[in-house]
Scaffold this motif. Structure first.
Motif, PDB file in Angstrom:
ATOM      1  N   SER A 299     -42.786 -17.931  -4.856  1.00 37.78           N
ATOM      2  CA  SER A 299     -43.275 -16.557  -4.897  1.00 37.78           C
ATOM      3  C   SER A 299     -43.232 -16.015  -6.315  1.00 37.78           C
ATOM      4  O   SER A 299     -44.162 -15.353  -6.779  1.00 37.78           O
ATOM      5  CB  SER A 299     -42.426 -15.669  -3.972  1.00 37.78           C
ATOM      6  N   ALA A 300     -42.144 -16.317  -7.032  1.00 37.94           N
ATOM      7  CA  ALA A 300     -42.024 -15.870  -8.417  1.00 37.94           C
ATOM      8  C   ALA A 300     -43.082 -16.539  -9.295  1.00 37.94           C
ATOM      9  O   ALA A 300     -43.661 -15.898 -10.182  1.00 37.94           O
ATOM     10  CB  ALA A 300     -40.624 -16.175  -8.944  1.00 37.94           C
ATOM     11  N   ILE A 301     -43.341 -17.823  -9.067  1.00 41.32           N
ATOM     12  CA  ILE A 301     -44.368 -18.524  -9.831  1.00 41.32           C
ATOM     13  C   ILE A 301     -45.732 -17.890  -9.589  1.00 41.32           C
ATOM     14  O   ILE A 301     -46.544 -17.730 -10.513  1.00 41.32           O
ATOM     15  CB  ILE A 301     -44.381 -20.016  -9.461  1.00 41.32           C
ATOM     16  N   HIS A 569     -38.336  -9.685 -16.134  1.00 45.01           N
ATOM     17  CA  HIS A 569     -38.124  -8.904 -14.913  1.00 45.01           C
ATOM     18  C   HIS A 569     -38.440  -9.714 -13.659  1.00 45.01           C
ATOM     19  O   HIS A 569     -37.770  -9.561 -12.629  1.00 45.01           O
ATOM     20  CB  HIS A 569     -38.976  -7.629 -14.954  1.00 45.01           C
ATOM     21  N   ILE A 570     -39.452 -10.582 -13.735  1.00 45.78           N
ATOM     22  CA  ILE A 570     -39.759 -11.444 -12.592  1.00 45.78           C
ATOM     23  C   ILE A 570     -38.584 -12.371 -12.302  1.00 45.78           C
ATOM     24  O   ILE A 570     -38.183 -12.561 -11.144  1.00 45.78           O
ATOM     25  CB  ILE A 570     -41.042 -12.257 -12.862  1.00 45.78           C
ATOM     26  N   SER A 571     -38.013 -12.947 -13.358  1.00 46.65           N
ATOM     27  CA  SER A 571     -36.885 -13.857 -13.160  1.00 46.65           C
ATOM     28  C   SER A 571     -35.669 -13.117 -12.617  1.00 46.65           C
ATOM     29  O   SER A 571     -34.934 -13.649 -11.770  1.00 46.65           O
ATOM     30  CB  SER A 571     -36.537 -14.555 -14.475  1.00 46.65           C
ATOM     31  N   MET A 572     -35.444 -11.886 -13.089  1.00 42.44           N
ATOM     32  CA  MET A 572     -34.320 -11.093 -12.573  1.00 42.44           C
ATOM     33  C   MET A 572     -34.515 -10.791 -11.088  1.00 42.44           C
ATOM     34  O   MET A 572     -33.574 -10.908 -10.288  1.00 42.44           O
ATOM     35  CB  MET A 572     -34.190  -9.795 -13.376  1.00 42.44           C
ATOM     36  N   ALA A 573     -35.744 -10.399 -10.719  1.00 43.20           N
ATOM     37  CA  ALA A 573     -36.030 -10.096  -9.305  1.00 43.20           C
ATOM     38  C   ALA A 573     -35.898 -11.345  -8.454  1.00 43.20           C
ATOM     39  O   ALA A 573     -35.360 -11.307  -7.342  1.00 43.20           O
ATOM     40  CB  ALA A 573     -37.427  -9.500  -9.179  1.00 43.20           C
ATOM     41  N   ARG A 623     -40.137 -11.341   0.510  1.00 47.25           N
ATOM     42  CA  ARG A 623     -40.314  -9.995  -0.060  1.00 47.25           C
ATOM     43  C   ARG A 623     -40.825 -10.067  -1.492  1.00 47.25           C
ATOM     44  O   ARG A 623     -41.580  -9.201  -1.935  1.00 47.25           O
ATOM     45  CB  ARG A 623     -38.994  -9.230  -0.046  1.00 47.25           C
ATOM     46  N   LEU A 624     -40.417 -11.089  -2.223  1.00 47.41           N
ATOM     47  CA  LEU A 624     -40.818 -11.199  -3.622  1.00 47.41           C
ATOM     48  C   LEU A 624     -42.320 -11.406  -3.752  1.00 47.41           C
ATOM     49  O   LEU A 624     -42.942 -10.903  -4.696  1.00 47.41           O
ATOM     50  CB  LEU A 624     -40.069 -12.362  -4.285  1.00 47.41           C
ATOM     51  N   ALA A 625     -42.897 -12.127  -2.790  1.00 46.29           N
ATOM     52  CA  ALA A 625     -44.324 -12.445  -2.883  1.00 46.29           C
ATOM     53  C   ALA A 625     -45.211 -11.217  -2.731  1.00 46.29           C
ATOM     54  O   ALA A 625     -46.347 -11.202  -3.212  1.00 46.29           O
ATOM     55  CB  ALA A 625     -44.694 -13.485  -1.821  1.00 46.29           C
ATOM     56  N   ILE A 626     -44.711 -10.169  -2.051  1.00 45.86           N
ATOM     57  CA  ILE A 626     -45.552  -8.994  -1.809  1.00 45.86           C
ATOM     58  C   ILE A 626     -45.187  -7.816  -2.702  1.00 45.86           C
ATOM     59  O   ILE A 626     -45.747  -6.740  -2.569  1.00 45.86           O
ATOM     60  CB  ILE A 626     -45.452  -8.568  -0.329  1.00 45.86           C
ATOM     61  N   ARG A 627     -44.246  -8.038  -3.639  1.00 45.71           N
ATOM     62  CA  ARG A 627     -43.850  -6.944  -4.531  1.00 45.71           C
ATOM     63  C   ARG A 627     -44.908  -6.693  -5.598  1.00 45.71           C
ATOM     64  O   ARG A 627     -45.497  -7.611  -6.143  1.00 45.71           O
ATOM     65  CB  ARG A 627     -42.506  -7.237  -5.192  1.00 45.71           C
ATOM     66  N   HIS A 628     -45.142  -5.413  -5.901  1.00 46.53           N
ATOM     67  CA  HIS A 628     -46.098  -5.035  -6.941  1.00 46.53           C
ATOM     68  C   HIS A 628     -45.464  -4.106  -7.971  1.00 46.53           C
ATOM     69  O   HIS A 628     -46.169  -3.498  -8.772  1.00 46.53           O
ATOM     70  CB  HIS A 628     -47.314  -4.348  -6.315  1.00 46.53           C
ATOM     71  N   ASP A 629     -44.146  -3.984  -7.935  1.00 43.99           N
ATOM     72  CA  ASP A 629     -43.473  -3.012  -8.793  1.00 43.99           C
ATOM     73  C   ASP A 629     -42.683  -3.691  -9.915  1.00 43.99           C
ATOM     74  O   ASP A 629     -41.799  -3.075 -10.501  1.00 43.99           O
ATOM     75  CB  ASP A 629     -42.537  -2.133  -7.959  1.00 43.99           C
ATOM     76  N   ILE A 630     -42.999  -4.940 -10.215  1.00 39.96           N
ATOM     77  CA  ILE A 630     -42.291  -5.644 -11.291  1.00 39.96           C
ATOM     78  C   ILE A 630     -43.081  -5.433 -12.581  1.00 39.96           C
ATOM     79  O   ILE A 630     -44.107  -6.075 -12.811  1.00 39.96           O
ATOM     80  CB  ILE A 630     -42.135  -7.139 -10.981  1.00 39.96           C
ATOM     81  N   ASP A 631     -42.638  -4.522 -13.399  1.00 36.09           N
ATOM     82  CA  ASP A 631     -43.352  -4.164 -14.621  1.00 36.09           C
ATOM     83  C   ASP A 631     -42.423  -4.247 -15.822  1.00 36.09           C
ATOM     84  O   ASP A 631     -41.196  -4.201 -15.698  1.00 36.09           O
ATOM     85  CB  ASP A 631     -43.929  -2.748 -14.517  1.00 36.09           C
ATOM     86  N   ALA A 632     -43.031  -4.315 -17.002  1.00 33.03           N
ATOM     87  CA  ALA A 632     -42.268  -4.375 -18.240  1.00 33.03           C
ATOM     88  C   ALA A 632     -41.693  -3.006 -18.573  1.00 33.03           C
ATOM     89  O   ALA A 632     -42.232  -1.967 -18.171  1.00 33.03           O
ATOM     90  CB  ALA A 632     -43.155  -4.871 -19.380  1.00 33.03           C
ATOM     91  N   ASP A 633     -40.592  -3.023 -19.336  1.00 32.95           N
ATOM     92  CA  ASP A 633     -40.009  -1.777 -19.816  1.00 32.95           C
ATOM     93  C   ASP A 633     -40.778  -1.220 -20.997  1.00 32.95           C
ATOM     94  O   ASP A 633     -40.756  -0.024 -21.261  1.00 32.95           O
ATOM     95  CB  ASP A 633     -38.551  -2.005 -20.269  1.00 32.95           C
TER      96      ASP A 633
END
Length: 640
Positions: A299-301, A569-573, A623-633
């Motif tokens: 999912s992260a990939i 952020h993707i790796s942290m999530a 849950r990770l596959a459907i997340r859209h809120d992973i953004d850069a700071d």
């Protein structure tokens, strides 16, 4: 036979039993057997002798797929290893003992499916070296004394041999042009997107790709001692010494599997009820470890791919949140790699346009990144480029040549201070940024000042690494000159910087830092490939070099520090959700083991309960596959 020899034999057998091809075959047999099981449940007689008809495909699966699993289990016992798959193998046997054939088949599916997924996603350790080797020619063209050209093996090239490099061929050795005018693409070696003009006297690096003209070069080194071969050797050493980092599932399973097995044995012994032993073992099967991890990683990939990030080694997603040291290459990473000429300060006896015209004519034959800035400014001023009769550029000696009858030398301030103090006294005060000094016929011609524009987001990115991502150390590591590196490090607030570093030196520094703490290295160009390989995590910028990409765990084709921040952020999530799935699933399994030990859960009910725990872990992983809120700071901001 010694213990070491026995261990090597066991490793070879284990490798054979876990080979990707065998796992793919077992996975295919598993899917076919399970499909046959369900088909026979609906359309075949219920019994054939003492066995259910529907179970016959599963029996075949146990022979074809179960024996390799049992073989791996036996080897792990001999090597005193207990990972996540150890308990799964025990559970497979338990499922057969309990006549839970479908459950045992599912365990085979989980084991082989996870291994196939992992082998598909992980890059092969030799891919970068293969990419390097493919770029080198198999023969060289030696020009003999009579003018004839003969093909010879690379190993037969001797120092001072005249080697012909035909159009679009790769230079086989380091040398100097003795005949011909043309261009060479050195971006694979330098990381710079510049085509360098070549004339008699200019240097040629092995691995550079020739342009349209034939060039005759004099070999200055043997092929095995040339720059490209050195980089290959460093790359090979880097891959051999790259530390092996165990999978997270194995790290957790290493203590969970023996603890669960010991608990089941104690329960069975104290209660005198073998069914309790089996029930505890079934609910302890670490399926969340075997399923949730690959689902979360894939999912992260997928999310990374949507953000323009290529994940070549999935383990970087586990390692990245643990990194405490960030090391940057300079050009093309923290800068755009496009320096600009911002000022021409002419000497008292020269016109700025004249000096620029003569210098630009000579810079056509330079491989230095500043050359393109001089040429660009000359084009903007519509200055003609004069003919160059000779050009030479030796390391540490600057660029020199004869242009339109004038002797032109492009050098730097520090060299003049030592060699000609009188001319050095005429130089303007030093200023922040990059500069070079031009001498015309031995007189001070001009000082050129440049600015290698940092990435717009560079200062924000560097500044937030400690506060947001918990990096304790940030370094700038570059092969460029001290003045350039110091200018950029001061501008971005990087306290630790090292200039004029060769690929070998970069490897030594990155390896030393990685030994102290998990280290992230970011760079581009083949010269960065060895350092990318030895870092805990290597991120390659750009899409110019397949070699660099193969050496890195992640590739960002459209180079951007904002995208690097998104990857962080993707790796942290991913790590957070992965730990939730794995640890949460194991906590539920431990609670179920308690109820099973008390006799409240039968083996069959335990198998169903474990399936329920697996579903919870899988849903959480998805849950990770459907997340859209992973953004850069950070965001793109214009600094200049």
């Amino acid at each position: 036979m010694t213990d070491h020899a026995i261990d090597r034999v066991l490793v070879r057998i284990d490798d054979a039993l876990s080979a990707p091809a065998l796992n793919r075959a077992i996975l295919a047999v598993t899917l076919i057997a399970m499909a046959g099981h369900f088909v026979l449940m609906w359309g075949a007689p219920e019994q054939i002798g003492a066995y259910r008809t529907a179970d016959i495909p599963l029996f075949i699966l146990f022979v074809l797929g179960g024996l390799p699993i049992l073989g791996q289990l036996a080897i792990k016992l001999l090597r005193r290893e207990m990972g996540a798959d150890f308990l799964a193998a025990i559970s497979f046997v338990t499922g057969i003992v309990l006549d839970e054939y479908l459950a045992a088949s599912l365990i085979i599916l989980m084991l082989t499916g996870g291994q196939v997924l992992e082998s598909f996603a992980m890059r092969k350790a030799s891919s970068a070296l293969n990419a390097l080797a493919r770029r080198m020619p198999s023969v060289a063209h030696r020009k003999n004394a009579d003018g004839d050209i003969a093909d010879i093996a690379l190993d037969d090239i001797a120092i001072n041999d005249l080697i012909a490099v035909f159009p679009h061929e790769t230079a086989p050795v380091d040398g100097t042009v003795v005949d011909g005018h043309g261009t060479m693409d050195e971006s694979y070696l330098t990381g710079e997107p510049y085509v360098v003009s070549k004339a008699p006297g200019t240097a040629v690096l092995s691995g550079a790709i020739n342009g349209e003209a034939v060039l005759i070069i004099r070999a200055e080194k043997r092929a095995r001692d040339s720059r490209y071969a050195q980089i290959m050797n460093v790359m090979a050493e880097a891959e051999q010494k790259r530390p092996h980092i165990r999978r997270l599932g194995d790290q957790i399973g290493a203590w969970f599997a023996p603890a669960a097995l010991l608990f089941a044995i104690i329960v069975g012994y104290l209660s005198g009820d073998s069914s309790r032993f089996l029930a505890v073992l079934v609910v302890a099967t670490p399926c969340p470890l075997l399923i949730a991890i690959p689902i979360t990683v894939m999912s992260a990939i997928s999310i990374a791919a949507r953000r323009g990030i290529v994940i070549r080694d999935p383990t970087v997603l586990e390692r990245l949140p643990t990194c405490q040291t960030a090391i940057f290459d300079k050009t093309g990473t923290l800068t755009y790699g496009r320096p600009e000429l911002v000022d021409v300060l002419a000497g008292p006896d020269f016109d700025a346009d004249l000096v620029l015209r003569l210098t630009a004519g000579l810079e056509r034959y330079s491989k230095h990144p500043l050359a393109s800035a001089v040429l660009k400014e000359a084009r903007l001023r519509n200055l003609p480029l004069d003919e160059v009769s000779h050009a030479s550029e030796k390391p540490g000696q600057g660029l020199s040549g004869q242009v339109d009858g004038h002797d032109v030398v492009v050098t730097h301030r520090n060299k003049l201070v030592k060699s000609d103090p009188k001319i050095a006294a005429l130089l303007p005060e030093t200023a922040a940024g990059l500069e070079c000094v031009v001498l015309i016929d031995g007189q001070y011609g001009a000082t050129f000042r440049f600015r290698d524009t940092p990435r717009a987001e560079g200062e924000n990115f560097v500044g937030h690494l400690g506060a947001i991502h918990h990096f304790k150390k940030v370094m700038l590591l570059s092969g460029d000159r001290e003045s350039e590196v110091s200018y950029l490090s001061d501008l971005l607030g990087i306290r630790d910087s090292l200039a004029s570093q060769s690929p070998e030196q970069k490897v030594a520094i990155v390896r030393a830092e990685a030994a102290k703490a998990p280290t992230l290295f970011m760079g581009d160009g083949i010269n960065d490939a060895p350092a990318l390989a030895v870092a805990t995590v290597g991120i390659a910028f750009g899409k110019e070099s397949a070699v660099t990409a193969d050496a890195a765990g992640a590739v960002i084709p459209e180079a951007s520090l904002v995208t690097v921040d998104e990857l962080l952020h993707i790796s942290m999530a991913m790590r957070r959700i992965l730990l939730q799935s794995v640890i949460g699933g194991m906590v539920l399994s431990i609670l179920a083991m308690g109820f099973a030990a008390a006799g409240h859960i039968t083996p069959v009910a335990g198998a169903l309960l474990q399936e329920g725990i697996d579903v919870i872990a899988i849903l959480n992983a998805l849950r990770l596959a459907i997340r859209h809120d992973i953004d850069a700071d950070i965001v793109e901001e214009t600094r200049f």
